[in-house]
Design a protein around this motif. Structure first.
Motif, mmCIF file in Angstrom:
data_model
loop_
_atom_site.group_PDB
_atom_site.id
_atom_site.type_symbol
_atom_site.label_atom_id
_atom_site.label_comp_id
_atom_site.label_asym_id
_atom_site.label_seq_id
_atom_site.Cartn_x
_atom_site.Cartn_y
_atom_site.Cartn_z
ATOM 1 N N ILE A 86 0.853 -1.179 0.000
ATOM 2 C CA ILE A 86 0.000 0.000 0.000
ATOM 3 C C ILE A 86 0.895 1.236 0.000
ATOM 4 C CG2 ILE A 86 -1.708 1.342 1.301
ATOM 5 C CD1 ILE A 86 -2.822 -1.238 2.374
ATOM 6 N N TYR A 87 0.608 2.151 -0.909
ATOM 7 C CA TYR A 87 1.346 3.408 -1.003
ATOM 8 C C TYR A 87 0.386 4.572 -0.721
ATOM 9 C CZ TYR A 87 4.581 0.449 -3.703
ATOM 10 O OH TYR A 87 5.421 -0.551 -4.119
ATOM 11 N N PHE A 88 0.857 5.541 0.037
ATOM 12 C CA PHE A 88 0.073 6.759 0.222
ATOM 13 C C PHE A 88 1.011 7.893 0.609
ATOM 14 C CE2 PHE A 88 0.140 4.825 4.448
ATOM 15 C CZ PHE A 88 0.388 5.903 5.301
ATOM 16 N N VAL A 94 4.610 13.392 2.073
ATOM 17 C CA VAL A 94 5.498 12.359 2.601
ATOM 18 C C VAL A 94 4.929 10.999 2.205
ATOM 19 C CG1 VAL A 94 6.560 11.362 4.658
ATOM 20 C CG2 VAL A 94 6.172 13.833 4.519
ATOM 21 N N VAL A 95 5.657 10.259 1.372
ATOM 22 C CA VAL A 95 5.177 9.010 0.797
ATOM 23 C C VAL A 95 5.538 7.843 1.717
ATOM 24 C CG1 VAL A 95 5.193 7.514 -1.236
ATOM 25 C CG2 VAL A 95 5.515 9.979 -1.507
ATOM 26 N N HIS A 96 4.567 6.937 1.910
ATOM 27 C CA HIS A 96 4.758 5.748 2.724
ATOM 28 C C HIS A 96 4.515 4.509 1.878
ATOM 29 C CE1 HIS A 96 3.899 8.919 5.609
ATOM 30 N NE2 HIS A 96 4.239 8.143 6.613
ATOM 31 N N ALA A 97 5.258 3.445 2.164
ATOM 32 C CA ALA A 97 5.013 2.124 1.589
ATOM 33 C C ALA A 97 4.778 1.166 2.752
ATOM 34 C CB ALA A 97 6.195 1.659 0.748
ATOM 35 N N LEU A 105 5.584 -0.729 8.106
ATOM 36 C CA LEU A 105 6.191 0.279 7.244
ATOM 37 C C LEU A 105 7.409 -0.308 6.553
ATOM 38 C CD1 LEU A 105 6.390 3.303 6.322
ATOM 39 C CD2 LEU A 105 7.912 3.655 8.293
ATOM 40 N N LEU A 106 7.447 -0.196 5.221
ATOM 41 C CA LEU A 106 8.567 -0.700 4.438
ATOM 42 C C LEU A 106 9.567 0.411 4.142
ATOM 43 C CD1 LEU A 106 6.539 -2.923 1.949
ATOM 44 C CD2 LEU A 106 7.721 -3.632 4.038
ATOM 45 N N ALA A 153 9.397 2.500 -6.483
ATOM 46 C CA ALA A 153 8.408 1.849 -5.624
ATOM 47 C C ALA A 153 9.012 0.771 -4.729
ATOM 48 C CB ALA A 153 7.304 1.235 -6.484
ATOM 49 N N LYS A 154 10.175 0.247 -5.085
ATOM 50 C CA LYS A 154 10.800 -0.786 -4.255
ATOM 51 C C LYS A 154 11.690 -0.206 -3.170
ATOM 52 C CE LYS A 154 10.766 -4.581 -7.604
ATOM 53 N NZ LYS A 154 11.588 -5.581 -8.347
ATOM 54 N N THR A 155 12.390 0.866 -3.480
ATOM 55 C CA THR A 155 13.390 1.381 -2.543
ATOM 56 C C THR A 155 12.988 2.685 -1.859
ATOM 57 O OG1 THR A 155 14.529 2.691 -4.234
ATOM 58 C CG2 THR A 155 15.184 0.366 -3.991
ATOM 59 N N GLY A 156 12.044 3.431 -2.448
ATOM 60 C CA GLY A 156 11.695 4.736 -1.902
ATOM 61 C C GLY A 156 12.671 5.829 -2.276
#
Length: 682
Positions: A86-88, A94-97, A105-106, A153-156
């Motif tokens: 989930i991304y938001f 501030v983007v979270h994965a 949290l990833l 999307a994998k590493t931020g």
């Protein structure tokens, strides 16, 4: 830029989102059911999930799988779900994965908006971010001060960043980017605050290179026109409109139509609202308040449908643009659905841009009707408040439908709309010919103060199911307060929606009967999403509430339980118990209110501070209640926060244009309102 990263946990590779046709099976949804990779689910933007594992028969067994506490000053945002993550983005983008199975949290990416030079004044308007975009292993986020950033999307880690407000000095961004084929497109807001010329810009997804830019309204004719569309539009304006910018900012909704390789954009209101100021000889003022179709490859104009010609209100078309194939009048049509602020539900032919039909979904009095042949509204002359005569307009500027998402179910053929019904008095300013815009991110409407004897009744809200094919309301249910959350429709014949009383609900999509509720401990404005991981269907929603008006219950800015909540059948997690504290109104008995200074402060507050801190200084959750804050007590602390921007990182912009006298006036007005509204005997 600063960023915080943690490694992505290894997860099962899930099938990517399908971009197939609308007629997908609810029982065997296949690849399309796995992800929620666009603001509206997929590029039809219907806010519909074809998953049916959760349905009317078992929704009573829906429970909390996990929750994630969101550390932000604002969480009016919608997540995405792609391949088990989930991304938001919240607050200052501030983007979270988050691991969709566990809520862990990833990684997190912080674009450090507060430190950007442009943020000082661009943070004075709007709130946080409403969403992000995803494509080809990248998450796209736009920042308040004007950057569009691609994040791995994998590493931020950021891949590229561009500044997109290079021609919009008064602009700021709160809306999500939108994917259109191999391009990512972004607009901006600002046409309520300063002379602004709206535009949208497309960038190459892989490189961030600018592909094209399309302007919404024509510029100065003496400088020539960028294209034939602008030349044609200029004939619908009068006076020296370009000195006001014109407006038309594209601050939220768009949709990509893969069938025709077109991007549809919803354009904004004029600057200022009052057409007698910006275009004194009248005119349709193209392409304000319109749906415009653009060729994705070139950015060239294809067609438009203007929802509100001669717009002299706050009508805009930033609300959802949703795509479907629907049988109307015995003929299958490629339809664009749109329910903007003005109270009419529109069906437009996507291929030609021709009007199909429109019907009222809420109370309105600005139009006598929409011509069934031309699609042009027959405007009520009184609604243009001619000759300075006040008019009680419905809907109010918040709109019959705001940006809280509507949804469409191809299973029922209904669109589910969070509806508001309220009025507002429109009237010219006392000396309209001498009207001047107030700089410094003050609200500039071009309106006058309404007469004291004209007070709108209390606004109400409802959830409306609109039968699109038959152009009528199928059912509606009353809802609490005024502002409620966006909707999600599913193949399980359900409609999910959060409400401002802190409940997360599921309704029958056919009848509107409430089937399930969950106490979310906070008001909800965002729309839910649904997706599957490991063959299990989940429903997620982000809680958080904000308003310019107090509500019941009133969600205090500092005490809100902002969370990402995720539900599944059999979920058994519990939220921690919350004991809200009733914070008292602050006062210093030794402070002597100077009525003249307070009058100066009232003018500043009601033209700038009111949007976040609340009408009458009674906050509605968007920002702290200043009557209860200790900051105004001390003049040095107050100056540091308001003038110098000491709380920029928490979303409070810097109002460095305010003089010492104006700052002191604000302090006196805050103390005055605190005493006027304090409980008696205290």
């Amino acid at each position: 830029m600063k960023a915080r990263f943690s490694a992505l946990a290894a997860g099962a590779a899930l099938l990517a989102l399908s971009t197939g046709v609308i007629s997908r099976s609810a029982q065997s949804a296949g690849p399309a059911a796995v992800n929620w990779s666009s603001f509206g689910g997929d590029d039809r933007e219907q806010h519909y999930s074809p998953l049916a594992q959760i349905g009317e028969a078992n929704v009573a067994k829906l429970g909390l799988a996990w929750s994630y506490d969101v550390d932000s000053f604002d969480s009016y945002t919608q997540p995405l779900a792609v391949d088990g993550v989930i991304y938001f983005a919240v607050g200052l983008s501030v983007v979270h994965a988050i691991d969709a199975r566990t809520g862990k949290l990833l990684w997190q990416y912080d674009p450090d908006v507060a430190s950007q030079p442009e943020a000082q004044w661009r943070m004075r308007a709007g709130w946080g971010t409403r969403g992000i975009a995803y494509k080809d292993g990248m998450v796209f986020t736009a920042t308040r001060e004007g950057r569009l950033i691609a994040v791995d999307a994998k590493t931020g880690k950021p891949r590229w960043s561009v500044k997109t407000l290079d021609e919009a000095e008064g602009g700021y961004i709160t809306g999500p980017p939108w994917i259109a084929g191999d391009k990512v497109v972004i607009g901006f807001g600002g046409a309520d605050y300063s002379p602004t010329r709206g535009y949208v810009t497309a960038y190459d997804i892989k490189t961030g290179k600018k592909a094209w830019r399309w302007y919404v309204v024509p510029g100065d004719p003496a400088k020539g026109f960028e294209n034939k569309a602008m030349e044609a539009a200029a004939k619908t304006w009068t006076g020296e409109w370009w000195k006001w910018g014109g407006g038309g900012s594209v601050w939220h909704a768009m949709a990509y139509d893969a069938k025709y390789d077109r991007l549809y954009i919803g354009t904004g209101n004029g600057f200022p609202w009052n057409i007698k100021i910006r275009s004194p000889g009248g005119g349709d003022n193209l392409y304000l308040s319109s749906i415009v179709a653009l060729d994705v490859k070139t950015g060239e104009y294809v067609w438009h449908y203007q929802v509100n010609p001669e717009n002299s209100h706050d009508w805009n078309d930033a609300m959802d643009i949703e795509l479907a194939d629907i049988v109307i009048g015995g003929r299958k049509r490629s339809v664009l659905m749109h329910a903007p602020k003005n109270g009419f539900f529109y069906a437009i032919d996507r291929e030609t841009g021709k009007f199909i039909q429109a019907g009222e979904f809420a109370k309105q009095n600005w139009a006598k009707r929409i011509d069934p042949v031309t699609g042009r509204p027959e405007i009520n002359p009184e609604a243009q408040y001619p000759g300075g005569k006040p008019f009680m307009l419905y809907p109010f500027p918040n709109g019959a439908h705001g940006i809280q998402a509507m949804s469409f179910s191809p299973k029922t053929g209904y669109s589910y709309i969070p509806v508001m019904e309220g009025g507002r008095v429109f009237v010219d300013p006392a000396n309209i010919k001498d009207w001047q815009y107030k700089p410094g991110m003050m609200v500039n409407t071009g309106l006058g103060a309404p007469p004291a004897n004209l007070v709108p009744p209390a606004a109400v809200s409802k959830l409306v199911a609109y039968d699109v094919a038959n152009n009528r309301i199928a059912w509606s249910v009353p809802q609490p307060g005024v502002f409620n959350g966006g909707t999600l429709a599913t193949a399980g014949n359900l409609v999910f929606q959060g409400t401002n009383d802190g409940m997360f609900n599921a309704f029958s999509a056919t009848t509107g009967r409430k089937l399930w509720s969950y106490t979310a401990q906070n008001g909800i404005l965002s729309a839910p999403i649904s997706y599957s991981v490991g063959g299990k269907q989940y429903v997620s929603v982000i809680t958080g509430f904000r308003s310019s008006f107090p509500n019941t219950p009133n969600w205090d800015y500092r005490q809100q339980q902002r969370r990402l909540l995720t539900f599944t059948i059999g979920g058994a997690k519990k939220l921690p118990k919350v004991d809200p504290v009733d914070e008292p109104i602050q006062d210093d008995p030794a402070f002597v209110v100077d009525a003249d200074k307070a009058k100066v402060g009232a003018g500043i507050y009601n033209s700038s501070c009111v949007i976040c801190h609340g009408a009458g200084m009674m906050a509605g959750g968007a920002a702290p209640d200043l009557r209860k804050s200790g900051v105004p007590m001390d003049p040095e602390t107050f100056r540091a926060v308001v003038h110098d921007g000491a709380l920029m990182a928490r979303g409070m912009g810097s109002f460095s244009q305010l003089t010492d006298a104006e700052l002191e006036g604000l302090r006196h007005y805050i103390r005055q309102r605190a005493r006027e509204t304090a409980p008696k005997g205290k």
